[in-house]
Design a protein around this motif. Structure first.
Motif: not given
Length: 177
Positions: A59-69, A74-81, A162-164
């Motif tokens: 997921l770290n290849k995705c700029p959106l994921f990195r931005w949300m982190c 990061e653990a919360d972002v991974r859980r929601v994704w 919103a979920s986060l």
């Protein structure tokens, strides 16, 4: 559509010659129109193995994921994704998997984002599993989740945020159309 074509397809004319006779007033259309039978389209679903394989991408290849982190742990972002079945691909796109209430994977939607979390509009959204290939069921994004829905939003990214931020289950229409 031309009038003769319409008459042959929907107006009761047997053929073009008969259609022109109807137009000239030399004949009348058939009193009983042929029955229209709608084609039933087959709906295809994506194999669960495809989604499992997509979850193997970093997921770290995705700029959106990195931005949300940068906004949430990061653990919360991974859980929601993971909860919403969002993955990435080899090009770094965010891949949103649409799963219906029965748990069947209907299709994907791929969007590209910059490091600031904004969608790159010069790179078009795309689908690997397309409507023309029979992947035409379109549930709400997130409709596979069970529980009380807090709201329906337009964009998948908004659902993730919103979920986060607020918690709970949110749906997205996947576009204003």
């Amino acid at each position: 559509m031309s009038l003769p074509t319409w008459l042959t397809q929907h107006g009761g004319a047997n053929d073009y010659k008969h259609a022109f006779e109807i137009i000239r007033g030399k004949d009348k259309p058939l009193t009983q129109r042929p029955e229209f039978v709608a084609k039933k389209e087959q709906i295809n679903y994506v194999s669960p193995d495809v989604l499992q394989g997509a979850k193997a991408y970093d997921l770290n290849k995705c700029p959106l994921f990195r931005w949300m982190c940068t906004l949430f742990p990061e653990a919360d972002v991974r859980r929601v994704w993971d909860m919403y079945n969002v993955t990435t691909d080899s090009k770094g796109a965010a891949v949103y998997w649409y799963v219906n209430g029965d748990g069947k994977i209907c299709h994907d939607k791929r969007c590209y984002y910059g490091e600031d979390g904004h969608r790159i509009k010069t790179l078009p959204m795309s689908r690997k599993f397309r409507i023309g290939d029979g992947y035409n069921e379109k549930p709400y994004f997130g409709s596979h989740l069970k529980g009380e829905v807090k709201g329906i939003l337009e964009a998948e990214k908004s659902v993730l945020l919103a979920s986060l931020f607020y918690g709970g289950i949110w749906y997205a229409t996947g576009g204003k159309g």
